[in-house]
Design an enzyme around this catalytic site. Sequence first.
Site, PDB file in Angstrom:
ATOM      1  N   HIS A  34      -7.550  -6.104   4.245  1.00 11.89           N
ATOM      2  CA  HIS A  34      -7.778  -4.929   5.091  1.00 11.89           C
ATOM      3  C   HIS A  34      -8.180  -5.398   6.489  1.00 11.89           C
ATOM      4  O   HIS A  34      -8.530  -6.551   6.693  1.00 11.89           O
ATOM      5  CB  HIS A  34      -8.968  -4.110   4.580  1.00 11.89           C
ATOM      6  CG  HIS A  34      -8.882  -3.619   3.184  1.00 11.89           C
ATOM      7  ND1 HIS A  34      -8.455  -2.351   2.868  1.00 11.89           N
ATOM      8  CD2 HIS A  34      -9.212  -4.194   2.002  1.00 11.89           C
ATOM      9  CE1 HIS A  34      -8.527  -2.162   1.561  1.00 11.89           C
ATOM     10  NE2 HIS A  34      -8.979  -3.277   1.006  1.00 11.89           N
ATOM     11  N   GLU A 116     -12.074  -7.419   3.848  1.00  8.87           N
ATOM     12  CA  GLU A 116     -11.930  -6.801   5.167  1.00  8.87           C
ATOM     13  C   GLU A 116     -12.037  -7.873   6.241  1.00  8.87           C
ATOM     14  O   GLU A 116     -12.916  -8.739   6.185  1.00  8.87           O
ATOM     15  CB  GLU A 116     -13.043  -5.781   5.427  1.00  8.87           C
ATOM     16  CG  GLU A 116     -12.959  -4.521   4.606  1.00  8.87           C
ATOM     17  CD  GLU A 116     -12.064  -3.450   5.193  1.00  8.87           C
ATOM     18  OE1 GLU A 116     -11.388  -3.714   6.220  1.00  8.87           O
ATOM     19  OE2 GLU A 116     -12.032  -2.354   4.623  1.00  8.87           O
ATOM     20  N   HIS A 155      -3.417  -3.676   2.703  1.00  7.33           N
ATOM     21  CA  HIS A 155      -3.722  -2.288   2.353  1.00  7.33           C
ATOM     22  C   HIS A 155      -2.486  -1.414   2.549  1.00  7.33           C
ATOM     23  O   HIS A 155      -2.206  -0.521   1.756  1.00  7.33           O
ATOM     24  CB  HIS A 155      -4.895  -1.804   3.213  1.00  7.33           C
ATOM     25  CG  HIS A 155      -5.604  -0.623   2.664  1.00  7.33           C
ATOM     26  ND1 HIS A 155      -6.575   0.019   3.382  1.00  7.33           N
ATOM     27  CD2 HIS A 155      -5.519   0.039   1.486  1.00  7.33           C
ATOM     28  CE1 HIS A 155      -7.041   1.044   2.671  1.00  7.33           C
ATOM     29  NE2 HIS A 155      -6.419   1.069   1.522  1.00  7.33           N
ATOM     30  N   ASP A 165      -3.248  -1.092   7.738  1.00  7.24           N
ATOM     31  CA  ASP A 165      -3.929  -2.372   7.902  1.00  7.24           C
ATOM     32  C   ASP A 165      -3.472  -3.401   6.854  1.00  7.24           C
ATOM     33  O   ASP A 165      -3.024  -3.000   5.783  1.00  7.24           O
ATOM     34  CB  ASP A 165      -5.451  -2.181   7.869  1.00  7.24           C
ATOM     35  CG  ASP A 165      -5.981  -1.546   6.592  1.00  7.24           C
ATOM     36  OD1 ASP A 165      -5.454  -0.500   6.175  1.00  7.24           O
ATOM     37  OD2 ASP A 165      -6.936  -2.094   6.022  1.00  7.24           O
TER      38      ASP A 165
END
Length: 179
Positions: A34, A116, A155, A165
């Site tokens: 992400h 992330e 993602h 993303d």
Amino acid sequence: MEVKNNRLQGIKFLESPNFNDRPKGSDISLLVIHSISLPPKTYNTNHIEKFFLNELDFSLHNFYKELQDIKVSSHILIKRSGEVIQFVPFNKRAWHAGVSSFKGKGDCNNFSIGIELEGSDDDIFEDIQYDQLSLVTSSLIKEYALINKDNIKGHSDIAPGRKTDPGKMFDWNRYLNNV
């Protein structure tokens, strides 16, 4: 980096409340990449951490009004500085993917680990982020036998049309060639 007791060793751990148990029989078999920045395209704050901990002051920015009722967290955050922070143990179901599907299986949170990167869809990522992401990924592949390069997705791959993303600036070849 080493995984021990479902946590990366030698990094900061901030326990997010945004997780639950994985359903029985949900073996970890997917890694989801992400990107996030809070507010958008603003870096080097603690707002992502605060958001994942349900401690973000929503009055700090107008964009945050959209986030007020959202409870999310990835397992790992890699900041632009290269700092790696874990929020959820890998054996737990972090709330990172939302409505998603991979190889015909829905709700990817059940069987995935979410990472992330501090960034946005149309900004380049830092060299140190690629280095750290490769190290983290290599450790996860060693620890979780069902994760391999074919089971590493963005993602946008598991939630097409809903998510974009890590974005067009993420260099998949660079990343996967270093894993």
